[in-house]
Scaffold this motif. Sequence first.
Motif, PDB file in Angstrom:
ATOM      1  N   GLU A   1       8.247   5.705   0.087  1.00  0.00           N
ATOM      2  CA  GLU A   1       8.158   4.332   0.689  1.00  0.00           C
ATOM      3  C   GLU A   1       6.784   3.753   0.610  1.00  0.00           C
ATOM      4  O   GLU A   1       5.479   4.594   0.394  1.00  0.00           O
ATOM      5  CB  GLU A   1       8.669   4.631   2.232  1.00  0.00           C
ATOM      6  N   VAL A   2       6.556   2.437   1.000  1.00  0.00           N
ATOM      7  CA  VAL A   2       5.244   1.983   1.005  1.00  0.00           C
ATOM      8  C   VAL A   2       5.309   1.022   2.232  1.00  0.00           C
ATOM      9  O   VAL A   2       6.085   0.691   2.956  1.00  0.00           O
ATOM     10  CB  VAL A   2       4.956   0.848  -0.002  1.00  0.00           C
ATOM     11  N   LYS A   3       3.808   0.697   2.630  1.00  0.00           N
ATOM     12  CA  LYS A   3       3.590  -0.039   3.766  1.00  0.00           C
ATOM     13  C   LYS A   3       3.228  -1.607   3.405  1.00  0.00           C
ATOM     14  O   LYS A   3       2.613  -1.644   2.339  1.00  0.00           O
ATOM     15  CB  LYS A   3       2.414   0.155   4.617  1.00  0.00           C
TER      16      LYS A   3
ATOM     17  N   THR B   1      10.921  -2.315  -3.804  1.00  0.00           N
ATOM     18  CA  THR B   1      11.376  -1.951  -2.437  1.00  0.00           C
ATOM     19  C   THR B   1      12.739  -2.355  -2.303  1.00  0.00           C
ATOM     20  O   THR B   1      13.323  -3.024  -2.803  1.00  0.00           O
ATOM     21  CB  THR B   1      10.227  -2.565  -1.517  1.00  0.00           C
TER      22      THR B   1
ATOM     23  N   THR C   1       3.660  -5.988   9.799  1.00  0.00           N
ATOM     24  CA  THR C   1       3.558  -4.790   9.070  1.00  0.00           C
ATOM     25  C   THR C   1       5.020  -4.186   8.829  1.00  0.00           C
ATOM     26  O   THR C   1       5.619  -4.074   9.935  1.00  0.00           O
ATOM     27  CB  THR C   1       2.639  -3.884   9.455  1.00  0.00           C
ATOM     28  N   PHE C   2       5.438  -3.672   7.787  1.00  0.00           N
ATOM     29  CA  PHE C   2       6.564  -2.935   7.651  1.00  0.00           C
ATOM     30  C   PHE C   2       6.422  -2.003   6.588  1.00  0.00           C
ATOM     31  O   PHE C   2       5.641  -1.667   5.724  1.00  0.00           O
ATOM     32  CB  PHE C   2       7.707  -3.991   6.913  1.00  0.00           C
ATOM     33  N   VAL C   3       7.444  -1.037   6.713  1.00  0.00           N
ATOM     34  CA  VAL C   3       7.443   0.269   6.051  1.00  0.00           C
ATOM     35  C   VAL C   3       8.736   0.312   5.403  1.00  0.00           C
ATOM     36  O   VAL C   3       9.825   0.275   5.868  1.00  0.00           O
ATOM     37  CB  VAL C   3       7.331   1.648   6.758  1.00  0.00           C
TER      38      VAL C   3
ATOM     39  N   LYS D   1      11.471   1.479   1.814  1.00  0.00           N
ATOM     40  CA  LYS D   1      11.713   2.681   0.905  1.00  0.00           C
ATOM     41  C   LYS D   1      11.701   1.698  -0.493  1.00  0.00           C
ATOM     42  O   LYS D   1      12.017   0.807  -0.619  1.00  0.00           O
ATOM     43  CB  LYS D   1      13.087   3.177   1.340  1.00  0.00           C
TER      44      LYS D   1
ATOM     45  N   ASP E   1       0.920  -1.049   0.106  1.00  0.00           N
ATOM     46  CA  ASP E   1      -0.074   0.186  -0.056  1.00  0.00           C
ATOM     47  C   ASP E   1       0.779   1.273   0.035  1.00  0.00           C
ATOM     48  O   ASP E   1       1.487   1.585   1.005  1.00  0.00           O
ATOM     49  CB  ASP E   1      -1.072  -0.116   1.208  1.00  0.00           C
TER      50      ASP E   1
ATOM     51  N   THR F   1       2.032  -5.343   4.347  1.00  0.00           N
ATOM     52  CA  THR F   1       1.442  -6.076   5.274  1.00  0.00           C
ATOM     53  C   THR F   1       1.473  -7.604   4.990  1.00  0.00           C
ATOM     54  O   THR F   1       1.152  -7.820   3.499  1.00  0.00           O
ATOM     55  CB  THR F   1       0.029  -5.547   5.424  1.00  0.00           C
TER      56      THR F   1
END
Length: 209
Positions: free
Chosen positions: A200-202, A172, A185-187, A189, A151, A204
């Motif tokens: 950056e994106v999330k 990513t 969940t990770f964020v 770059k 996302d 899941t």
Amino acid sequence: MKKLYNLITNNFQYKLLAVVFSILLWFLATNKEIVDTTITVNYKPISKGNYKVVDYYPRKITLRIEGYRKDILSLEGLKEVKLILPPNIEGSGWKTIRIRKENIQLPVESVKLKKVSPKMIKVKIEKLYRKIVPVVLNAEGIPKGAKVKIDPNYAVVLLPEDKKDFVFEVKTEKIDLKGVKLPATFVLKLKTVYSVEPKEVKITLEEKR
């Protein structure tokens, strides 16, 4: 001689304090002195639009600045300032750009920029193509049976005209997911040599149902 000695030593502590305070007051007054001077520095044109800077000249600009002496002295040895370019420039090639004082970024905010020379610079720009591409998770060890959600799952990349037909996705940063417990969940770059939004994106990870 004795009178001179008594004159010096009588209330010596107070006299010493008076000298110290005088020096401090002189130092404070000197630092608060307003100075008007001129410096010549390199500058870096910064694009805020759909284009990149290929070349520019001249390489140096002269700035007339005003501020407290201590702030002016802090600019000694300044190697470069940033010059923000207009967001909308039509076409590619050499362009004449007017320098606006408010578009020059000085590292000390209290220093006032009074004049810039020259008033115009030449900048060679290359228009960039906006392309929407999918985001791909660059990972190893994805847990078996995990459902991956990204996302947002797309990004907008600014590409040179000769590269637009060769970029199909953006990845990513790499991540090792071995041993990760679900849900997680990770964020991360986005990794690319080109300008991209978002940065950056999330990610899941959930168990498939």
